[in-house]
Design a protein around this motif. Structure first.
Motif, mmCIF file in Angstrom:
data_model
loop_
_atom_site.group_PDB
_atom_site.id
_atom_site.type_symbol
_atom_site.label_atom_id
_atom_site.label_comp_id
_atom_site.label_asym_id
_atom_site.label_seq_id
_atom_site.Cartn_x
_atom_site.Cartn_y
_atom_site.Cartn_z
ATOM 1 N N GLY A 221 -3.394 -18.913 34.126
ATOM 2 C CA GLY A 221 -3.386 -16.590 33.967
ATOM 3 C C GLY A 221 -3.357 -16.959 32.982
ATOM 4 N N SER A 222 -2.741 -18.012 32.000
ATOM 5 C CA SER A 222 -2.114 -17.829 30.693
ATOM 6 C C SER A 222 -3.349 -18.409 30.146
ATOM 7 C CB SER A 222 -0.939 -17.888 30.351
ATOM 8 O OG SER A 222 -0.218 -17.201 29.534
ATOM 9 N N ASN A 223 -4.152 -17.740 29.254
ATOM 10 C CA ASN A 223 -5.788 -18.734 28.728
ATOM 11 C C ASN A 223 -5.339 -17.810 27.226
ATOM 12 O OD1 ASN A 223 -5.541 -19.419 31.006
ATOM 13 N ND2 ASN A 223 -7.271 -17.384 31.379
ATOM 14 N N TYR A 233 4.823 -24.183 26.835
ATOM 15 C CA TYR A 233 5.411 -23.848 24.994
ATOM 16 C C TYR A 233 4.993 -23.239 24.324
ATOM 17 C CZ TYR A 233 7.560 -25.863 20.614
ATOM 18 O OH TYR A 233 8.390 -26.407 19.874
ATOM 19 N N VAL A 234 3.258 -23.384 24.195
ATOM 20 C CA VAL A 234 2.734 -22.271 24.003
ATOM 21 C C VAL A 234 2.976 -21.326 23.826
ATOM 22 C CG1 VAL A 234 0.623 -21.851 23.389
ATOM 23 C CG2 VAL A 234 1.183 -24.138 23.268
ATOM 24 N N VAL A 235 3.075 -20.402 24.959
ATOM 25 C CA VAL A 235 3.487 -19.074 25.528
ATOM 26 C C VAL A 235 5.170 -19.584 25.388
ATOM 27 C CG1 VAL A 235 4.048 -17.416 27.443
ATOM 28 C CG2 VAL A 235 1.949 -18.976 27.583
ATOM 29 N N LEU A 236 5.865 -19.781 25.206
ATOM 30 C CA LEU A 236 7.362 -19.693 24.278
ATOM 31 C C LEU A 236 7.018 -19.382 22.992
ATOM 32 C CD1 LEU A 236 10.244 -19.353 25.001
ATOM 33 C CD2 LEU A 236 10.702 -21.843 24.834
ATOM 34 N N ILE A 239 6.132 -15.953 22.605
ATOM 35 C CA ILE A 239 7.081 -14.536 23.239
ATOM 36 C C ILE A 239 8.034 -14.738 21.639
ATOM 37 C CG2 ILE A 239 8.975 -14.356 24.539
ATOM 38 C CD1 ILE A 239 7.623 -15.752 26.655
ATOM 39 N N PHE A 240 8.537 -15.930 21.137
ATOM 40 C CA PHE A 240 9.400 -15.918 19.879
ATOM 41 C C PHE A 240 8.587 -15.090 18.498
ATOM 42 C CE2 PHE A 240 11.087 -17.747 15.975
ATOM 43 C CZ PHE A 240 11.731 -17.519 15.916
ATOM 44 N N THR A 241 7.756 -15.548 18.490
ATOM 45 C CA THR A 241 6.456 -15.094 17.495
ATOM 46 C C THR A 241 6.549 -13.616 17.628
ATOM 47 O OG1 THR A 241 4.535 -15.033 17.590
ATOM 48 C CG2 THR A 241 5.723 -17.058 16.386
ATOM 49 N N GLU A 242 6.486 -12.779 19.132
ATOM 50 C CA GLU A 242 6.178 -11.402 18.692
ATOM 51 C C GLU A 242 7.635 -10.849 18.843
ATOM 52 O OE1 GLU A 242 2.831 -12.905 22.258
ATOM 53 O OE2 GLU A 242 4.610 -12.970 22.394
ATOM 54 N N MET A 243 8.444 -10.948 19.250
ATOM 55 C CA MET A 243 9.373 -11.117 19.722
ATOM 56 C C MET A 243 9.895 -10.914 17.788
ATOM 57 S SD MET A 243 13.236 -12.292 19.371
ATOM 58 C CE MET A 243 13.127 -14.040 18.455
ATOM 59 N N LEU A 274 3.552 -5.093 21.070
ATOM 60 C CA LEU A 274 4.281 -5.181 22.787
ATOM 61 C C LEU A 274 3.934 -5.135 23.518
ATOM 62 C CD1 LEU A 274 6.937 -2.076 20.756
ATOM 63 C CD2 LEU A 274 7.979 -4.462 21.735
ATOM 64 N N GLN A 275 2.366 -4.753 24.052
ATOM 65 C CA GLN A 275 2.132 -4.982 24.866
ATOM 66 C C GLN A 275 1.629 -7.106 25.301
ATOM 67 O OE1 GLN A 275 -1.815 -2.885 26.178
ATOM 68 N NE2 GLN A 275 -2.515 -4.601 25.346
ATOM 69 N N ARG A 276 1.405 -7.427 24.447
ATOM 70 C CA ARG A 276 1.192 -8.696 23.970
ATOM 71 C C ARG A 276 2.815 -9.826 24.582
ATOM 72 N NH1 ARG A 276 -2.543 -11.479 21.087
ATOM 73 N NH2 ARG A 276 -1.441 -13.040 21.485
ATOM 74 N N TYR A 277 3.611 -9.320 24.371
ATOM 75 C CA TYR A 277 5.166 -9.736 24.032
ATOM 76 C C TYR A 277 5.513 -9.641 25.547
ATOM 77 C CZ TYR A 277 10.248 -9.843 23.311
ATOM 78 O OH TYR A 277 11.357 -10.486 22.827
ATOM 79 N N ALA A 278 5.173 -8.019 26.405
ATOM 80 C CA ALA A 278 5.556 -8.026 27.943
ATOM 81 C C ALA A 278 4.606 -9.246 28.366
ATOM 82 C CB ALA A 278 5.408 -6.761 28.195
ATOM 83 N N GLU A 279 3.233 -9.251 28.433
ATOM 84 C CA GLU A 279 2.170 -10.203 29.154
ATOM 85 C C GLU A 279 3.212 -11.558 29.295
ATOM 86 O OE1 GLU A 279 -1.299 -8.974 27.032
ATOM 87 O OE2 GLU A 279 -1.796 -7.188 28.545
ATOM 88 N N ASP A 280 3.345 -11.649 28.070
ATOM 89 C CA ASP A 280 3.755 -13.250 27.790
ATOM 90 C C ASP A 280 4.464 -13.664 28.696
ATOM 91 O OD1 ASP A 280 1.606 -14.370 27.069
ATOM 92 O OD2 ASP A 280 2.456 -13.699 24.362
ATOM 93 N N LEU A 281 5.893 -12.707 28.433
ATOM 94 C CA LEU A 281 7.335 -12.804 29.337
ATOM 95 C C LEU A 281 6.855 -12.682 30.799
ATOM 96 C CD1 LEU A 281 9.632 -9.927 27.217
ATOM 97 C CD2 LEU A 281 10.030 -12.437 27.791
#
Length: 344
Positions: A221-223, A233-236, A239-243, A274-281
């Motif tokens: 679901g995380s594509n 690891y890619v999703v983590l 999240i760091f770069t979105e922050m 911020l929307q992407r940040y929330a989705e990835d978290l």
């Protein structure tokens, strides 16, 4: 916990990671080329040259070595003077490098290149890049300090694919696809985003300590834009770069470092990230795959999201992100959020 505190929390890992990566390259270099004079070893920084990482991860490095002057690949001074490179503006801490460099060209294929590759940075690109770096220096100096420590080369290119990227196989280099945008705000996002990947790569040289599963475990679901599942690891990393992007954008807005159309674009990019940040978290937390160390980091990143979302709620209320693709499209943003005083 504020953003500066998170960077401070991770900075010791960053320095350890940089030292470990430099040590690996040093060992590989002297083992594979024992004829290199000892005078070459003048400190760890030379072993963080992205071309060395690209050389030792190249599947045909022997042929590359034989077809290119060894001094060009190994000596920092000669690499900077190479005809394949272009001098960057004096106020930039990194070098602008041509995408056709024999050690870098294959990275585009590995990243999924589609169409012709144009690897020449234009004068407008360099001007926008310089302006965006100036914004980071003013708004986000603690982040700029980390960039200056680890990012040595910027490659500006144009192609249908890949998107902008950074890769551990050329650690210290950032690749920006300038066909996906233009101007200082576009390059601001790219510097925050892609340099963030380089920084976080050094901070997490041993990512297995952050997960209770293998870091390359695919998350359903995380594509990616092509529909392929991303790894834990890619999703983590995301999240760091979105922050980092949200903090950088927010500071530039609050300090009113840009005006008019640029300010409006920055507002749209902040809302989108911020929307992407929330989705990835949400995607990562739903999997229950973090170790104790990973959970501690995710908790801090979650608190940071809450702080940023609350801080910018009023400024972003009413922003419409309908129709946005995976990579933010300002023209689409304007279609559904016309500039004040302009008709659709």
């Amino acid at each position: 916990m504020g953003i500066k505190t998170i960077l401070e929390y991770l900075t010791p890992d960053f320095h350890k990671g940089q030292q470990e990566l430099a040590g690996v390259i040093r060992s590989l270099l002297f083992k594979s080329h024992p004829d290199i004079p000892e005078s070459f070893d003048q400190g760890g920084d030379i072993f963080l040259e992205p071309l060395l990482f690209a050389y030792f991860t190249h599947p045909q490095r022997k042929a590359v070595w034989e077809n290119s002057p060894g001094e060009l690949l190994l000596r920092h001074e000669d690499a900077q003077d190479s005809a394949l490179s272009k001098e960057c503006p004096a106020r930039l801490p990194f070098k602008i490098t041509n995408a056709s460099h024999p050690l870098l060209r294959r990275l585009f294929c590995e990243a999924g290149q589609v169409g012709e590759l144009d690897g020449i940075a234009t004068s407008k690109d360099l001007s926008s890049l310089e302006n965006s770096w100036g914004l980071i220096l003013r708004a986000y100096p603690e982040y700029a300090g980390l960039v200056e420590e680890c990012v040595r080369r910027i490659v500006i290119f144009r192609a249908s694919r890949p998107n902008s990227f950074a890769a551990l196989s050329a650690h210290g280099a950032v690749f920006i696809n300038a066909s996906q945008g233009a101007g200082s705000i576009f390059f601001l996002e790219e510097l925050l985003h892609q340099c963030g990947h380089v920084i976080f790569g050094a901070m997490t040289v041993r990512p297995e300590r952050l997960f209770s599963v293998h870091p390359q475990t695919l998350l359903p679901g995380s594509n990616t834009p092509s529909g392929e599942p991303r790894t834990a690891y890619v999703v983590l990393h995301a999240i760091f770069t979105e922050m980092v992007m949200a903090e950088g954008f927010g500071r530039c807005l609050e300090m009113r470092l840009v005006e008019g159309d640029a300010q409006y674009e920055l507002k749209g990019r902040l809302a989108y990230i911020l929307q992407r940040y929330a989705e990835d978290l949400t995607d990562l937390l739903a999997q229950n795959i973090m170790s104790d160390a990973g959970l501690s980091l995710i908790e801090q990143l979650t608190e940071e999201f809450k702080r940023l979302a609350s801080r910018h709620y009023e400024a972003l209320r009413g922003v419409n992100l309908t129709g946005q693709p995976y990579v933010f499209d300002y023209s689409q943003f304007l279609r559904v959020n016309p500039l004040p005083g302009c008709s659709v």
